[in-house]
Design a protein around this motif. Structure first.
Motif, PDB file in Angstrom:
ATOM      1  N   UNK A   1       0.838  -1.187   0.000  1.00 57.08           N
ATOM      2  CA  UNK A   1       0.000   0.000   0.000  1.00 57.08           C
ATOM      3  C   UNK A   1       0.878   1.244   0.000  1.00 57.08           C
TER       4      UNK A   1
ATOM      5  N   UNK B   1       0.806   5.221   1.181  1.00 55.33           N
ATOM      6  CA  UNK B   1       0.070   6.166   2.000  1.00 55.33           C
ATOM      7  C   UNK B   1       0.709   7.551   1.890  1.00 55.33           C
TER       8      UNK B   1
ATOM      9  N   UNK C   1      -3.376  11.006   4.173  1.00 55.64           N
ATOM     10  CA  UNK C   1      -4.353  10.201   3.448  1.00 55.64           C
ATOM     11  C   UNK C   1      -4.411   8.787   4.005  1.00 55.64           C
ATOM     12  N   UNK C   2      -5.442   8.068   3.605  1.00 48.34           N
ATOM     13  CA  UNK C   2      -5.495   6.650   3.905  1.00 48.34           C
ATOM     14  C   UNK C   2      -4.648   5.874   2.909  1.00 48.34           C
ATOM     15  N   UNK C   3      -4.229   4.684   3.270  1.00 45.23           N
ATOM     16  CA  UNK C   3      -3.425   3.871   2.349  1.00 45.23           C
ATOM     17  C   UNK C   3      -4.195   3.515   1.080  1.00 45.23           C
TER      18      UNK C   3
ATOM     19  N   UNK D   1      -4.168   0.779  -2.151  1.00 43.58           N
ATOM     20  CA  UNK D   1      -3.694  -0.554  -2.528  1.00 43.58           C
ATOM     21  C   UNK D   1      -2.901  -0.509  -3.817  1.00 43.58           C
TER      22      UNK D   1
ATOM     23  N   UNK E   1       4.618   7.009   2.435  1.00 45.44           N
ATOM     24  CA  UNK E   1       4.908   5.875   3.304  1.00 45.44           C
ATOM     25  C   UNK E   1       4.421   4.627   2.579  1.00 45.44           C
TER      26      UNK E   1
ATOM     27  N   UNK F   1       3.568   0.782   2.841  1.00 42.44           N
ATOM     28  CA  UNK F   1       3.210  -0.214   3.848  1.00 42.44           C
ATOM     29  C   UNK F   1       3.073  -1.582   3.216  1.00 42.44           C
TER      30      UNK F   1
ATOM     31  N   UNK G   1       5.868  -1.784   9.744  1.00 40.58           N
ATOM     32  CA  UNK G   1       6.060  -0.399  10.185  1.00 40.58           C
ATOM     33  C   UNK G   1       6.191   0.600   9.052  1.00 40.58           C
ATOM     34  N   UNK G   2       6.375   0.108   7.831  1.00 40.48           N
ATOM     35  CA  UNK G   2       6.441   1.005   6.683  1.00 40.48           C
ATOM     36  C   UNK G   2       7.842   1.472   6.339  1.00 40.48           C
ATOM     37  N   UNK G   3       7.981   1.909   5.096  1.00 38.62           N
ATOM     38  CA  UNK G   3       9.196   2.564   4.603  1.00 38.62           C
ATOM     39  C   UNK G   3       8.806   3.956   4.127  1.00 38.62           C
ATOM     40  N   UNK G   4       9.472   4.961   4.687  1.00 44.82           N
ATOM     41  CA  UNK G   4       9.209   6.348   4.267  1.00 44.82           C
ATOM     42  C   UNK G   4      10.131   6.669   3.114  1.00 44.82           C
TER      43      UNK G   4
ATOM     44  N   UNK H   1       3.578   5.112  13.157  1.00 41.39           N
ATOM     45  CA  UNK H   1       3.198   4.819  11.761  1.00 41.39           C
ATOM     46  C   UNK H   1       2.656   3.403  11.534  1.00 41.39           C
ATOM     47  N   UNK H   2       2.947   2.470  12.425  1.00 40.39           N
ATOM     48  CA  UNK H   2       2.506   1.096  12.155  1.00 40.39           C
ATOM     49  C   UNK H   2       0.996   0.983  12.279  1.00 40.39           C
TER      50      UNK H   2
ATOM     51  N   UNK I   1      -8.462   4.447  11.021  1.00 37.73           N
ATOM     52  CA  UNK I   1      -8.923   4.245   9.662  1.00 37.73           C
ATOM     53  C   UNK I   1      -9.955   3.123   9.618  1.00 37.73           C
TER      54      UNK I   1
ATOM     55  N   UNK J   1      -7.738  -3.982   0.514  1.00 34.15           N
ATOM     56  CA  UNK J   1      -8.424  -3.131   1.467  1.00 34.15           C
ATOM     57  C   UNK J   1      -8.639  -1.747   0.861  1.00 34.15           C
TER      58      UNK J   1
ATOM     59  N   UNK K   1      -9.536   1.987   2.112  1.00 31.20           N
ATOM     60  CA  UNK K   1      -9.512   2.750   3.356  1.00 31.20           C
ATOM     61  C   UNK K   1     -10.262   4.070   3.228  1.00 31.20           C
ATOM     62  N   UNK K   2     -10.763   4.553   4.362  1.00 32.28           N
ATOM     63  CA  UNK K   2     -11.243   5.912   4.450  1.00 32.28           C
ATOM     64  C   UNK K   2     -10.068   6.861   4.661  1.00 32.28           C
ATOM     65  N   UNK K   3     -10.389   8.136   4.827  1.00 31.78           N
ATOM     66  CA  UNK K   3      -9.340   9.151   4.974  1.00 31.78           C
ATOM     67  C   UNK K   3      -8.869   9.322   6.407  1.00 31.78           C
TER      68      UNK K   3
END
Lengths: 112, 116
Positions: free
Chosen positions: A35, A37, A41-43, A45, A88, A90, A105-108, B43-44, B91, B104, B106-108
């Motif tokens: 994902x 992000x 904003x939301x992630x 896909x 980010x 994910x 935890x993600x990669x920025x 962030x996780x 979210x 998935x 997602x919303x904002x």
């Protein structure tokens, strides 16, 4: 029991370069999803891999590609980076027959 | 296309009080899963709770519960006895799947602040 891990944590690249992000799924999981992000904003896909094949893909250009290895780990590759790719990234893992995705935890990624 | 809407960009609640976060979604499917994820400053993305659409009973996980109204396509999250550690972005997410492990949407997000 290790959760989902991602590397690197942070990355700075220049426009036009290529980048590879890595993800190891939670122990026992066989499916990996990616994902993007953007800030605030939301992630969104990008795609999902199962049995080393891309099973689903979101609305992302072909510059975004991926791979899944026999040990279920996965890579996300982005070519010809644009400033708008700064985000980010994910990774989420799941069981093919499971009912939830678990995130790393993600990669920025910052593109300058 | 499926969409998820969170109409509250920010919410705040006093510590130990109860707060409800709203989520609506649009789908023509009958079988699907709904989720609430929490994303703290670290962030996780952490799974808080999930609901299968075919189950009429609302899901509950300790202090977190949902109010699932399938006909209204509404899926709100109630946090009871709010704690400082609950501060995060929340979210709402949807997936069309027999298993709940596919793409998935997602919303904002809603930013929740806990007031000591």
């Amino acid at each position: 029991d290790a959760g989902v891990t991602q590397s690197p944590t942070h990355l700075i690249k220049t426009r036009g370069q290529q980048v590879t992000l890595r993800c190891s799924p939670k122990s026992g999981h066989d499916t990996v999803s990616w994902y993007q992000q953007a800030l605030g904003q939301g992630p969104q896909f990008i795609f999902q891999y199962y049995e080393e094949e891309e099973r689903q893909r979101g609305n992302f250009p072909d510059r975004f590609s991926g791979h899944q290895f026999p040990n279920y780990s996965s890579e996300l590759n982005v070519n010809a980076l644009l400033l708008g790719d700064s985000a980010l990234y994910l990774c989420a893992s799941s069981l093919a027959t499971g009912n939830a995705q678990y995130f790393g935890p993600g990669t920025r990624l910052t593109v300058t | 296309a499926q969409t998820v809407t969170q109409s509250q960009p920010e919410m705040s609640v006093q510590e130990a009080e109860t707060v409800t976060l709203s989520c609506t979604y649009d789908t023509s499917e009958s079988d699907y899963y709904l989720f609430w994820y929490k994303q703290p400053p670290s962030r996780q993305m952490i799974l808080v709770i999930r609901q299968e659409a075919y189950k009429q009973q609302n899901a509950t996980e300790n202090r977190f519960s949902v109010n699932f109204q399938k006909a209204a396509k509404s899926f709100s999250l109630k946090i009871s006895d709010s704690q400082l550690g609950d501060a995060a972005m929340y979210f709402c997410a949807y997936t069309i799947s027999n298993f709940g492990n596919e793409k998935l949407t997602f919303g904002t997000g809603t930013r929740l602040t806990i007031i000591p």
